[in-house]
Design a protein around this motif. Structure first.
Motif, PDB file in Angstrom:
ATOM      1  N   ALA A  17       0.826  -1.210   0.000  1.00 27.32           N
ATOM      2  CA  ALA A  17       0.000   0.000   0.000  1.00 27.32           C
ATOM      3  C   ALA A  17       0.858   1.257   0.000  1.00 27.32           C
ATOM      4  N   ILE A  18       1.923   1.264   0.812  1.00 23.29           N
ATOM      5  CA  ILE A  18       2.791   2.448   0.886  1.00 23.29           C
ATOM      6  C   ILE A  18       3.528   2.659  -0.427  1.00 23.29           C
ATOM      7  N   LEU A  19       4.044   1.595  -1.020  1.00 26.40           N
ATOM      8  CA  LEU A  19       4.742   1.721  -2.296  1.00 26.40           C
ATOM      9  C   LEU A  19       3.802   2.193  -3.405  1.00 26.40           C
ATOM     10  N   SER A  20       2.581   1.669  -3.415  1.00 25.19           N
ATOM     11  CA  SER A  20       1.611   2.096  -4.414  1.00 25.19           C
ATOM     12  C   SER A  20       1.272   3.567  -4.242  1.00 25.19           C
ATOM     13  N   TRP A  21       1.118   3.982  -3.001  1.00 23.10           N
ATOM     14  CA  TRP A  21       0.813   5.377  -2.684  1.00 23.10           C
ATOM     15  C   TRP A  21       1.930   6.303  -3.142  1.00 23.10           C
ATOM     16  N   LYS A  22       3.172   5.923  -2.870  1.00 26.14           N
ATOM     17  CA  LYS A  22       4.311   6.781  -3.189  1.00 26.14           C
ATOM     18  C   LYS A  22       4.648   6.778  -4.678  1.00 26.14           C
ATOM     19  N   ASP A  23       4.685   5.591  -5.264  1.00 30.08           N
ATOM     20  CA  ASP A  23       5.200   5.468  -6.627  1.00 30.08           C
ATOM     21  C   ASP A  23       4.141   5.611  -7.706  1.00 30.08           C
ATOM     22  N   HIS A  24       2.883   5.447  -7.347  1.00 35.86           N
ATOM     23  CA  HIS A  24       1.811   5.532  -8.338  1.00 35.86           C
ATOM     24  C   HIS A  24       0.824   6.656  -8.028  1.00 35.86           C
ATOM     25  N   ASN A  25       1.248   7.534  -7.099  1.00 41.18           N
ATOM     26  CA  ASN A  25       0.485   8.748  -6.811  1.00 41.18           C
ATOM     27  C   ASN A  25      -0.952   8.446  -6.401  1.00 41.18           C
ATOM     28  N   ASP A  26      -1.127   7.454  -5.527  1.00 41.53           N
ATOM     29  CA  ASP A  26      -2.464   7.099  -5.035  1.00 41.53           C
ATOM     30  C   ASP A  26      -2.886   8.074  -3.936  1.00 41.53           C
ATOM     31  N   GLU A  27      -3.286   9.278  -4.355  1.00 39.51           N
ATOM     32  CA  GLU A  27      -3.594  10.338  -3.405  1.00 39.51           C
ATOM     33  C   GLU A  27      -4.777   9.991  -2.507  1.00 39.51           C
ATOM     34  N   GLU A  28      -5.636   9.051  -2.949  1.00 39.09           N
ATOM     35  CA  GLU A  28      -6.778   8.669  -2.115  1.00 39.09           C
ATOM     36  C   GLU A  28      -6.327   7.996  -0.819  1.00 39.09           C
ATOM     37  N   CYS A  29      -5.064   7.560  -0.795  1.00 42.20           N
ATOM     38  CA  CYS A  29      -4.533   6.968   0.444  1.00 42.20           C
ATOM     39  C   CYS A  29      -4.187   8.028   1.484  1.00 42.20           C
ATOM     40  N   ASP A  30      -4.056   9.292   1.072  1.00 41.54           N
ATOM     41  CA  ASP A  30      -3.643  10.341   1.999  1.00 41.54           C
ATOM     42  C   ASP A  30      -4.509  10.372   3.255  1.00 41.54           C
ATOM     43  N   THR A  31      -5.821  10.365   3.063  1.00 37.83           N
ATOM     44  CA  THR A  31      -6.728  10.480   4.205  1.00 37.83           C
ATOM     45  C   THR A  31      -6.660   9.250   5.098  1.00 37.83           C
ATOM     46  N   ILE A  32      -6.558   8.076   4.502  1.00 40.83           N
ATOM     47  CA  ILE A  32      -6.473   6.842   5.292  1.00 40.83           C
ATOM     48  C   ILE A  32      -5.198   6.834   6.117  1.00 40.83           C
TER      49      ILE A  32
END
Length: 203
Positions: A17-32
Motif C-alpha cells: 500500500a505504501i509503495l503504491s501510494w508513493k510510486d503511483h500517486n495514489d492520493e486517495e490513500c492520503d486520508t487513510i
C-alpha cells in the motif's frame, strides 16, 4: 525524545500500500494514512487536548519530488492535522525541513552509521522562527534505521523546537539504536483498510 512509533511493520499488504501510494500517486490513500497517524498520536499520548502541537513532515529529496510530482508526507501531514482538529485537538503543520545532495534511497543503505554519514548536515530547517519553542511531532512514511529521524530531530532541536516524538506509517523490522514501537493493536485494522482500498482500485 526516546521513542518513535509506527502504525505497522513494513511488510506484506502495508508495504504494498505504501509503495503504491508513493510510486503511483495514489492520493486517495492520503486520508487513510493521515487517520492512522492521528490515531497513533492519540494512542501514544503524543498530543493532548490542552497543548497545541505542530506537525513537521520529514523532508523528501528534490529528485524524489520531481519523480513523484509531490511531497507526499506534506499532504499527509495536512490531512493528519485536519483529522486531529476535528477531534478537538489543536494541530498545525510547518513543512520546514529540507534535504540537499542526497543521492541514494533510504532502503538502499542498511547500516545506520553509513546512513547517518550520508545525510549528516543535509537536513536543514528553512525557517527556525516557525518552530522555535513549539511542541513538534515529526511525521514520516517509513522508519528504516532511524538515522533520518535522528537528523530531523537534531535540526529541529537546534532551531529551538521541542520534539515530542516521531510517528511513521511503518517500520522496517530490524534493530535500530533509536528505539521505535509498533502499534500492534492498530496494525491489523490499518492493513485491512489498505486491502479494501487496493481491492476497490482494482475493480
Amino acid at each position: 525524545m526516546n521513542t518513535a512509533y509506527a502504525c505497522a511493520h513494513y511488510r506484506n499488504e502495508t508495504r504494498h500500500a505504501i509503495l503504491s501510494w508513493k510510486d503511483h500517486n495514489d492520493e486517495e490513500c492520503d486520508t487513510i494514512f493521515a487517520t492512522a497517524l492521528a490515531d497513533l498520536a492519540i494512542r501514544c499520548k503524543a498530543i493532548t487536548s490542552t497543548t497545541p502541537i505542530t506537525l513537521v513532515p520529514a523532508p523528501s529529496s528534490r529528485s524524489s519530488m520531481i519523480h513523484r510530482g509531490r511531497w507526499h508526507m506534506r499532504q499527509v501531514a495536512n490531512a493528519t492535522a485536519h483529522s486531529l482538529n476535528t477531534r478537538g485537538y489543536t494541530a498545525t503543520v510547518q513543512p520546514v525541513l529540507r534535504t540537499a545532495n542526497i543521492a541514494a534511497k533510504s532502503v538502499e543503505v542498511t547500516n545506520a552509521t553509513q546512513r547517518n554519514i550520508r545525510i549528516s548536515g543535509n537536513i536543514i530547517v528553512t525557517n527556525p522562527a516557525q518552530c522555535n519553542n513549539r511542541n513538534i511531532i515529526i511525521l514520516d512514511d517509513i522508519i528504516t534505521t532511524g538515522a533520518t529521524m535522528r537528523q530531523c530531530i537534531a535540526a529541529l532541536n537546534n532551531a529551538g523546537a521541542h520534539v515530542i516524538t516521531a510517528l511513521a506509517l511503518a517500520s522496517v523490522e530490524k534493530p535500530v539504536s533509536e528505539p521505535h514501537e509498533i502499534d500492534e493493536q492498530y496494525e491489523n485494522s490499518l492493513t485491512s483498510r489498505e486491502i479494501d482500498l487496493l481491492h476497490d482500485e482494482a475493480m
